[in-house]
Write a protein that holds these residues in place. Structure first.
Motif, PDB file in Angstrom:
ATOM      1  N   LEU A 198       0.822  -1.207   0.000  1.00  0.00           N
ATOM      2  CA  LEU A 198       0.000   0.000   0.000  1.00  0.00           C
ATOM      3  C   LEU A 198       0.858   1.261   0.000  1.00  0.00           C
ATOM      4  CD1 LEU A 198      -2.606  -1.196   2.641  1.00  0.00           C
ATOM      5  CD2 LEU A 198      -2.777  -1.326   0.150  1.00  0.00           C
ATOM      6  N   ASP A 199       2.021   1.179   0.613  1.00  0.00           N
ATOM      7  CA  ASP A 199       2.990   2.272   0.582  1.00  0.00           C
ATOM      8  C   ASP A 199       4.367   1.663   0.793  1.00  0.00           C
ATOM      9  OD1 ASP A 199       3.294   1.818   3.344  1.00  0.00           O
ATOM     10  OD2 ASP A 199       1.903   3.423   3.893  1.00  0.00           O
ATOM     11  N   ARG A 200       5.308   2.502   1.196  1.00  0.00           N
ATOM     12  CA  ARG A 200       6.688   2.039   1.327  1.00  0.00           C
ATOM     13  C   ARG A 200       6.849   0.939   2.368  1.00  0.00           C
ATOM     14  NH1 ARG A 200      11.652   6.306   2.346  1.00  0.00           N
ATOM     15  NH2 ARG A 200      13.392   4.824   2.316  1.00  0.00           N
ATOM     16  N   HIS A 201       6.010   0.932   3.394  1.00  0.00           N
ATOM     17  CA  HIS A 201       6.166  -0.002   4.511  1.00  0.00           C
ATOM     18  C   HIS A 201       5.024  -1.014   4.637  1.00  0.00           C
ATOM     19  CE1 HIS A 201       9.637   2.171   6.053  1.00  0.00           C
ATOM     20  NE2 HIS A 201       8.958   3.304   5.958  1.00  0.00           N
ATOM     21  N   TRP A 202       3.783  -0.597   4.445  1.00  0.00           N
ATOM     22  CA  TRP A 202       2.631  -1.437   4.743  1.00  0.00           C
ATOM     23  C   TRP A 202       2.104  -2.139   3.493  1.00  0.00           C
ATOM     24  CZ3 TRP A 202       1.239  -2.613   9.588  1.00  0.00           C
ATOM     25  CH2 TRP A 202       1.657  -1.765  10.609  1.00  0.00           C
ATOM     26  N   GLY A 203       1.637  -3.364   3.705  1.00  0.00           N
ATOM     27  CA  GLY A 203       1.055  -4.103   2.599  1.00  0.00           C
ATOM     28  C   GLY A 203       0.096  -5.169   3.084  1.00  0.00           C
ATOM     29  N   LEU A 204      -0.579  -5.804   2.142  1.00  0.00           N
ATOM     30  CA  LEU A 204      -1.456  -6.929   2.402  1.00  0.00           C
ATOM     31  C   LEU A 204      -0.807  -8.199   1.863  1.00  0.00           C
ATOM     32  CD1 LEU A 204      -4.854  -5.328   1.313  1.00  0.00           C
ATOM     33  CD2 LEU A 204      -3.875  -5.417   3.615  1.00  0.00           C
ATOM     34  N   ASN A 205      -1.045  -9.320   2.526  1.00  0.00           N
ATOM     35  CA  ASN A 205      -0.395 -10.561   2.128  1.00  0.00           C
ATOM     36  C   ASN A 205      -1.399 -11.711   2.044  1.00  0.00           C
ATOM     37  OD1 ASN A 205       0.964 -13.294   3.434  1.00  0.00           O
ATOM     38  ND2 ASN A 205       2.247 -12.326   1.882  1.00  0.00           N
ATOM     39  N   PHE A 206      -1.183 -12.568   1.052  1.00  0.00           N
ATOM     40  CA  PHE A 206      -1.904 -13.842   0.958  1.00  0.00           C
ATOM     41  C   PHE A 206      -0.873 -14.919   0.655  1.00  0.00           C
ATOM     42  CE2 PHE A 206      -4.009 -17.162  -1.530  1.00  0.00           C
ATOM     43  CZ  PHE A 206      -5.006 -17.526  -0.639  1.00  0.00           C
ATOM     44  N   ASP A 207      -0.985 -16.072   1.352  1.00  0.00           N
ATOM     45  CA  ASP A 207       0.059 -17.086   1.253  1.00  0.00           C
ATOM     46  C   ASP A 207      -0.548 -18.483   1.376  1.00  0.00           C
ATOM     47  OD1 ASP A 207       3.260 -17.447   1.611  1.00  0.00           O
ATOM     48  OD2 ASP A 207       2.208 -18.907   2.852  1.00  0.00           O
ATOM     49  N   VAL A 208      -0.024 -19.414   0.586  1.00  0.00           N
ATOM     50  CA  VAL A 208      -0.435 -20.820   0.658  1.00  0.00           C
ATOM     51  C   VAL A 208       0.827 -21.680   0.725  1.00  0.00           C
ATOM     52  CG1 VAL A 208      -1.619 -22.722  -0.499  1.00  0.00           C
ATOM     53  CG2 VAL A 208      -2.556 -20.417  -0.644  1.00  0.00           C
ATOM     54  N   LYS A 209       0.851 -22.589   1.688  1.00  0.00           N
ATOM     55  CA  LYS A 209       1.952 -23.547   1.813  1.00  0.00           C
ATOM     56  C   LYS A 209       1.395 -24.971   1.812  1.00  0.00           C
ATOM     57  CE  LYS A 209       5.015 -20.592   4.565  1.00  0.00           C
ATOM     58  NZ  LYS A 209       4.098 -19.435   4.696  1.00  0.00           N
ATOM     59  N   LYS A 210       2.204 -25.886   1.323  1.00  0.00           N
ATOM     60  CA  LYS A 210       1.885 -27.305   1.410  1.00  0.00           C
ATOM     61  C   LYS A 210       3.036 -28.004   2.121  1.00  0.00           C
ATOM     62  CE  LYS A 210      -0.086 -31.303   0.496  1.00  0.00           C
ATOM     63  NZ  LYS A 210      -1.355 -31.714   1.131  1.00  0.00           N
ATOM     64  N   LEU A 211       2.726 -28.713   3.207  1.00  0.00           N
ATOM     65  CA  LEU A 211       3.725 -29.462   3.958  1.00  0.00           C
ATOM     66  C   LEU A 211       3.500 -30.956   3.752  1.00  0.00           C
ATOM     67  CD1 LEU A 211       3.689 -27.614   7.420  1.00  0.00           C
ATOM     68  CD2 LEU A 211       4.875 -26.967   5.314  1.00  0.00           C
ATOM     69  N   TRP A 212       4.612 -31.705   3.660  1.00  0.00           N
ATOM     70  CA  TRP A 212       4.526 -33.156   3.645  1.00  0.00           C
ATOM     71  C   TRP A 212       4.974 -33.646   5.011  1.00  0.00           C
ATOM     72  CZ3 TRP A 212       5.224 -30.341  -0.690  1.00  0.00           C
ATOM     73  CH2 TRP A 212       4.438 -30.694  -1.792  1.00  0.00           C
ATOM     74  N   LEU A 213       3.996 -34.068   5.796  1.00  0.00           N
ATOM     75  CA  LEU A 213       4.221 -34.397   7.207  1.00  0.00           C
ATOM     76  C   LEU A 213       3.563 -35.742   7.501  1.00  0.00           C
ATOM     77  CD1 LEU A 213       5.237 -33.503   9.999  1.00  0.00           C
ATOM     78  CD2 LEU A 213       3.068 -32.294  10.305  1.00  0.00           C
ATOM     79  N   ARG A 214       4.378 -36.765   7.748  1.00  0.00           N
ATOM     80  CA  ARG A 214       3.854 -38.126   7.934  1.00  0.00           C
ATOM     81  C   ARG A 214       4.546 -38.814   9.113  1.00  0.00           C
ATOM     82  NH1 ARG A 214       3.233 -40.058   1.553  1.00  0.00           N
ATOM     83  NH2 ARG A 214       1.910 -38.271   0.961  1.00  0.00           N
ATOM     84  N   PRO A 215       4.241 -38.379  10.330  1.00  0.00           N
ATOM     85  CA  PRO A 215       4.905 -38.948  11.501  1.00  0.00           C
ATOM     86  C   PRO A 215       4.343 -40.318  11.874  1.00  0.00           C
ATOM     87  CG  PRO A 215       3.267 -37.369  12.197  1.00  0.00           C
ATOM     88  CD  PRO A 215       3.307 -37.296  10.691  1.00  0.00           C
ATOM     89  N   GLU A 216       5.177 -41.111  12.512  1.00  0.00           N
ATOM     90  CA  GLU A 216       4.721 -42.373  13.086  1.00  0.00           C
ATOM     91  C   GLU A 216       4.121 -42.107  14.468  1.00  0.00           C
ATOM     92  OE1 GLU A 216       8.056 -44.978  13.110  1.00  0.00           O
ATOM     93  OE2 GLU A 216       8.002 -45.315  10.940  1.00  0.00           O
ATOM     94  N   TYR A 217       3.188 -42.957  14.874  1.00  0.00           N
ATOM     95  CA  TYR A 217       2.553 -42.790  16.179  1.00  0.00           C
ATOM     96  C   TYR A 217       2.355 -44.160  16.822  1.00  0.00           C
ATOM     97  CZ  TYR A 217      -1.827 -44.539  14.249  1.00  0.00           C
ATOM     98  OH  TYR A 217      -2.764 -45.347  13.662  1.00  0.00           O
ATOM     99  N   SER A 218       2.106 -44.134  18.099  1.00  0.00           N
ATOM    100  CA  SER A 218       1.753 -45.353  18.843  1.00  0.00           C
ATOM    101  C   SER A 218       0.661 -44.999  19.841  1.00  0.00           C
ATOM    102  CB  SER A 218       2.971 -45.938  19.566  1.00  0.00           C
ATOM    103  OG  SER A 218       3.490 -45.004  20.498  1.00  0.00           O
ATOM    104  N   ALA A 219      -0.169 -45.979  20.145  1.00  0.00           N
ATOM    105  CA  ALA A 219      -1.272 -45.772  21.095  1.00  0.00           C
ATOM    106  C   ALA A 219      -1.569 -47.090  21.798  1.00  0.00           C
ATOM    107  CB  ALA A 219      -2.518 -45.264  20.365  1.00  0.00           C
TER     108      ALA A 219
END
Length: 246
Positions: A198-219
């Motif tokens: 919008l000016d020298r300092h301020w702005g608007l942001n839109f962001d999309v990330k994709k993570l590959w996260l496959r942890p092992e678990y126990s129960a």
């Protein structure tokens, strides 16, 4: 005498013609033209390589392919059963450092609490809850040829720590999860987004990330039956908010 008279008249006519021609030329030329030279002002560069963003972040797990192995009970195991994780929305802070006008590194910080349940033949079984702390570091390329609109792409690494894990201890058909542990996990990350300044300092942001996260678990079920598997969380991180460039 006649010859002198003719010559005199010719001289007068020539002089008059010359004066008239010069007068017309002067009128045709008019005032001297004025030329304007325009200089394009150089772009205003930010004072600092640092940028912060405060955003609302939606964490949308994609648990397709998660596995469940119930010891001695194939009918309750995959592929007949799987896991589901709830979606969450949280405030999130990220810090970006620009090495050049185009190349930057971004670190996102935030934690989410997710509810874990069963699906398939385990639909309705409350497994428990866990908090996720997924700091993600990406290296970005920012495109700077579109004025105030500044799109970027990035790729990097994620490390997710699971804490405050709690088994539900809620019975369903005589089954209750009495213990739960999910291992911390590294994963890859990609992203795309944009800042609209919008000016020298301020702005608007839109962001999309994709993570590959496959942890092992126990129960543990009913304090006796061992359950193991892999949770394919693979979340989408969708966020929007404000940016400030120092």
């Amino acid at each position: 005498m006649r010859v002198l008279t003719v010559l005199a008249r010719a001289s007068v006519l020539a002089l008059a013609s010359s004066l008239a021609s010069n007068s017309v030329r002067g009128a045709d030329l008019g005032p001297a033209p004025v030329y304007y030279v325009y200089y394009k002002a150089p772009p205003i560069e930010p004072d600092s390589p640092w940028m912060i963003r405060l955003r609302v972040l939606g964490v949308l797990p994609d648990t397709a392919g998660s596995s469940v192995n119930v010891a001695g009970t194939p009918s309750l195991s995959s592929p007949s059963s799987g896991l589901s994780l709830s979606d969450r929305a949280i405030p999130e802070l990220d810090i970006t450092y620009f090495f050049t006008r185009n190349v930057a590194a971004e670190l996102i910080l935030g934690a989410t609490r997710h509810h874990i349940s069963g699906n398939g033949v385990l639909t309705g079984l409350d497994i428990g809850t866990a908090w996720l702390l997924p700091p993600t570091l990406t290296l970005q390329y920012h495109f700077t040829d579109f004025g105030q609109f500044k799109p970027y792409i990035g790729a990097g690494i994620n490390y997710t720590a699971f804490f405050n894990q709690s088994a539900a201890n809620a019975s369903l058909g005589g089954l209750a999860v009495t213990d739960l542990h999910i291992r911390n996990q590294f994963g890859a990350a990609v992203q795309f987004g944009f800042d609209y300044m919008l000016d020298r300092h301020w702005g608007l942001n839109f962001d999309v990330k994709k993570l590959w996260l496959r942890p092992e678990y126990s129960a543990t079920v009913n304090n006796a039956i061992a359950v193991t598997g892999r949770a394919n969380i693979d979340p989408w991180l969708v966020s929007g908010g404000v940016a400030y460039r120092f």
